[in-house]
Design an enzyme around this catalytic site. Structure first.
Site, mmCIF file in Angstrom:
data_model
loop_
_atom_site.group_PDB
_atom_site.id
_atom_site.type_symbol
_atom_site.label_atom_id
_atom_site.label_comp_id
_atom_site.label_asym_id
_atom_site.label_seq_id
_atom_site.Cartn_x
_atom_site.Cartn_y
_atom_site.Cartn_z
ATOM 1 N N SER A 408 0.785 -1.300 0.008
ATOM 2 C CA SER A 408 0.171 0.007 -0.156
ATOM 3 C C SER A 408 0.940 1.244 -0.132
ATOM 4 O O SER A 408 1.855 1.446 -0.865
ATOM 5 C CB SER A 408 -1.071 -0.168 1.066
ATOM 6 O OG SER A 408 -1.863 0.979 1.216
ATOM 7 N N ASP A 600 -9.388 -2.975 -5.491
ATOM 8 C CA ASP A 600 -9.265 -3.972 -4.555
ATOM 9 C C ASP A 600 -9.832 -3.603 -3.060
ATOM 10 O O ASP A 600 -9.842 -4.356 -2.175
ATOM 11 C CB ASP A 600 -7.765 -4.259 -4.250
ATOM 12 C CG ASP A 600 -6.751 -3.198 -3.567
ATOM 13 O OD1 ASP A 600 -7.639 -2.064 -3.373
ATOM 14 O OD2 ASP A 600 -5.857 -3.156 -3.544
ATOM 15 N N HIS A 639 -7.401 -5.775 -1.116
ATOM 16 C CA HIS A 639 -6.125 -4.930 -0.605
ATOM 17 C C HIS A 639 -5.199 -5.681 0.273
ATOM 18 O O HIS A 639 -4.240 -5.596 0.204
ATOM 19 C CB HIS A 639 -6.633 -3.601 -0.066
ATOM 20 C CG HIS A 639 -5.643 -2.618 0.201
ATOM 21 N ND1 HIS A 639 -4.702 -2.198 -1.222
ATOM 22 C CD2 HIS A 639 -4.957 -1.878 1.282
ATOM 23 C CE1 HIS A 639 -3.913 -1.388 -0.703
ATOM 24 N NE2 HIS A 639 -3.906 -1.027 0.682
#
Length: 680
Positions: A408, A600, A639
């Protein structure tokens, strides 16, 4: 008349034999005492006193026995002495034989003494030997003693009776009991074997030197007599081993006390080898967390895992959050270690800006006190210095590389760090020239060739609508910062990484004063935080400030967990999407730009693949440097599936997650063949 003469001759022969026996008694008794003095010269005075007391006790018992059987030994000896000179030839011959026998015994004693010394040396060298080996050695010594005893008995057969009588006055400490005169020689031999074996086994748990002394003395005292057990049960060495704590007891109380006292005075406990126990325990212990030696790792360059926004390491995270790298499915870093990959989990700010996090990452690897830079601190209004890191790679410098893997926002942070290493900070350099003072080596630049590869997982290289629509709203930021303020009290272990902004209570500061001070912080109106950097505007600004390094291998991994709605072009969250992301996933799925809708749950696919302003290509087996290698999108991966945080997800298994990371780590090892400047 003839019969009377025969009777006289027979009487004379008996008298001469008795005289001979008495003579041998006194002569051999004195010589045996002299021999024992030579052999036992090193013994303590306590042993001598004990042996003498035992001999006296046995002498009294023999006298009692003789009186009970009506034998007047003294009168009989006097009568026989009168006829001593009648057979000088026989007496002299017997004297000669006795002298020869005593000489042989003295030779045997000397050999036994030498053997005893050798056994003591061998025992000293092998104090830590296996007890099983010691037992086998003792049994062998017993057998050897038996064989030696048989040979000695054959040599001393002629003086057997005199030895038996003299033994009562000279009984050594090794044999504390005696045999009744009513026993025949075969019984005596059997009982001698039993008692000598018993004495050896009794000393076995104690000092091994004492045990070996008893083996040697067994050969010297092969003619000593012992009193049998009442039940006369034959004992074996194995039986004695099983009953070491209760060996054959002496029949007399005085003998028992004397024997025990002598053993206590000479015994030395053999303690277990503590070092060996510890090594064995370690060898048998759990090896799960064992760290391999540096030479055993598959990767030459360490792997550093960099968490994203709202990420924590286990030592500073709120209890409601799962382990960042692996969740409840597995510990990714530990699994990599167990499979031969050297890896670390970086600990940096959860809500800080990419710039602040990049500086912290540098010091996390290198070690030292965080220096955010004088110019940066003055521009945004927070403290210049932060926490101090010990450093995981203190020798990190050009030529000593690392692999950086970011999830991320961690991918953005890595790119910011690489830019600072290679080009430094122009603002800090100018500020230092103008105001003088110190400047961190990080801001000077010219630190290229310190990163081998950059790998990103679900990174919003171009920002995310989730931050544009919700994350950057004043209300949301206020809530998050208030939570950070609450956990910033001095009794909390949770660290949101905002101490440079004052969100950490001082040791002597009251909580009321802390809250008042935090209200005046510039954090509430600053763009120097993670919320802004995750917006499309903040990400675009980072893209303009960073560039690709031609010496680094770049690779991206992207996931999507949405599907097209039935009656529109919008994207809807999949059923197995991590529940907290369903709202943001549906918001992104309604974005005005259709190419941004597939996501996601937090990041659009188009944003995760590569920065818009930098070169990219589809990833293949060919390793390339200086360009983003984009791997195929992983469908049905939301994610957090890259880091296994969704424990309720039954679609993504632990085995799948493990395979993904093993494949990723293996790719990093392969890149070292391309990026290793030492091979050039």
């Amino acid at each position: 008349m003839k019969s009377q003469n025969k009777y006289s001759i027979r009487k004379f022969s008996v008298g001469a034999s008795s005289i001979l026996i008495a003579t041998l008694l006194f002569l051999s008794g004195g010589q045996a005492q002299a021999a024992e003095k030579q052999v036992n010269m090193g013994n303590s005075q306590e042993d001598t006193v004990t042996a003498q007391s035992i001999g006296d006790q046995q002498t009294r018992e023999n006298a009692n026995y003789q009186r009970e059987n009506g034998v007047d030994e003294q009168q009989h000896t006097e009568n026989l002495t009168k006829n001593l000179h009648n057979d000088k030839t026989i007496s002299e011959e017997n004297h000669r034989k006795t002298d020869d026998l005593n000489k042989d015994q003295l030779k045997d004693d000397k050999k036994s003494s030498l053997n005893n010394k050798n056994i003591q040396r061998d025992t000293t060298k092998n104090n830590n030997a296996n007890p099983r080996d010691v037992n086998q050695g003792l049994e062998q010594a017993i057998n050897d003693g038996k064989q030696s005893k048989v040979a000695s008995q054959q040599q001393s057969k002629e003086a057997d009776n005199s030895q038996d009588l003299n033994a009562n006055n000279n009984l050594p400490s090794q044999s504390r009991t005696k045999v009744s005169p009513s026993l025949n020689k075969s019984d005596q031999t059997s009982q001698r074997e039993i008692v000598n074996e018993t004495e050896i086994e009794k000393v076995q748990p104690q000092q091994k030197n004492q045990a070996n002394d008893k083996i040697t003395d067994h050969n010297f005292n092969n003619e000593q007599e012992v009193k049998p057990q009442k039940d006369e049960k034959t004992l074996s060495v194995s039986d004695l081993k099983n009953n070491q704590k209760s060996p054959v007891e002496p029949t007399k109380d005085n003998d028992k006390k004397n024997g025990l006292n002598l053993l206590k005075s000479s015994a030395v406990a053999t303690l277990p080898n503590k070092g060996t126990k510890e090594l064995t325990a370690k060898a048998k212990g759990d090896q799960t967390n064992k760290v391999a030696k540096q030479g055993q790792y598959k990767n030459q360059d360490p792997i550093v895992l960099v968490h994203g926004f709202n990420g924590f390491t286990d030592d500073i995270n709120p209890s409601v959050l799962a382990h960042y790298w692996g969740g409840n499915k597995m510990n990714i870093r530990q699994d990599l270690e167990e499979n031969g990959y050297k890896a670390y989990e970086a600990s940096i700010s959860a809500f800080g800006s990419n710039y602040d996090r990049a500086v912290e990452l540098y010091y996390y690897i290198k070690g030292g006190r965080v220096d955010y830079g004088a110019a940066h601190a003055a521009k945004y209004g927070h403290e210049r210095y932060g926490k101090t890191y010990e450093g995981i790679y203190k020798d990190w410098k050009p030529g000593q590389k690392v692999h950086l893997v970011g999830h991320s926002m961690g991918g953005q942070t890595i790119r910011q760090l690489e830019e600072l290493l290679r080009n430094g900070s122009r603002e800090e350099i100018e500020y230092q020239k103008k105001h003088s003072g110190e400047i961190s080596p990080l801001f000077k630049g010219n630190n290229d060739n310190m990163i081998s590869s950059i790998t990103t997982l679900g990174t919003p290289h171009n920002g995310t609508h989730a931050s544009d629509l919700a994350g950057n709203e004043a209300l949301v930021r206020q809530i998050v910062f208030d939570i950070g303020k609450m956990f910033g009290n001095k009794n909390s272990r949770v660290d949101f990484g905002l101490a440079q902004w004052g969100l950490k209570q001082k040791p002597n500061e009251s909580y009321i004063d802390y809250v008042k001070r935090v209200k005046q912080s510039n954090l509430w109106k600053s763009k120097d935080n993670g919320f802004y950097d995750l917006t499309r505007e903040g990400a675009t600004d980072l893209n303009r400030k960073t560039s690709l390094n031609p010496n680094i291998v770049y690779k991206t991994y992207t996931g999507e967990a949405t599907h097209k709605a039935l009656n529109s072009d919008r994207q809807k969250a999949d059923l197995n999407m991590f529940f907290p992301f369903v709202i943001t996933g549906n918001l992104i799925g309604k974005a005005t730009e259709k190419e941004w809708r597939e996501n996601d749950g937090l990041v659009s696919v188009i944003s995760s693949q590569h920065p818009f302003n930098q070169a990219y290509t589809n990833a293949t087996d060919k390793i390339q440097k200086g360009i983003w290698q984009v791997t195929p999108t992983k469908h049905d991966w939301d994610h957090v599936d890259f880091v296994g945080q969704d424990s309720s997800d039954t679609v993504r298994t632990r085995e799948e997650l493990q395979d993904f990371w093993h494949h990723l780590a293996d790719d990093l090892v392969k890149t070292e063949k391309v990026t290793d400047t030492k091979q050039a």
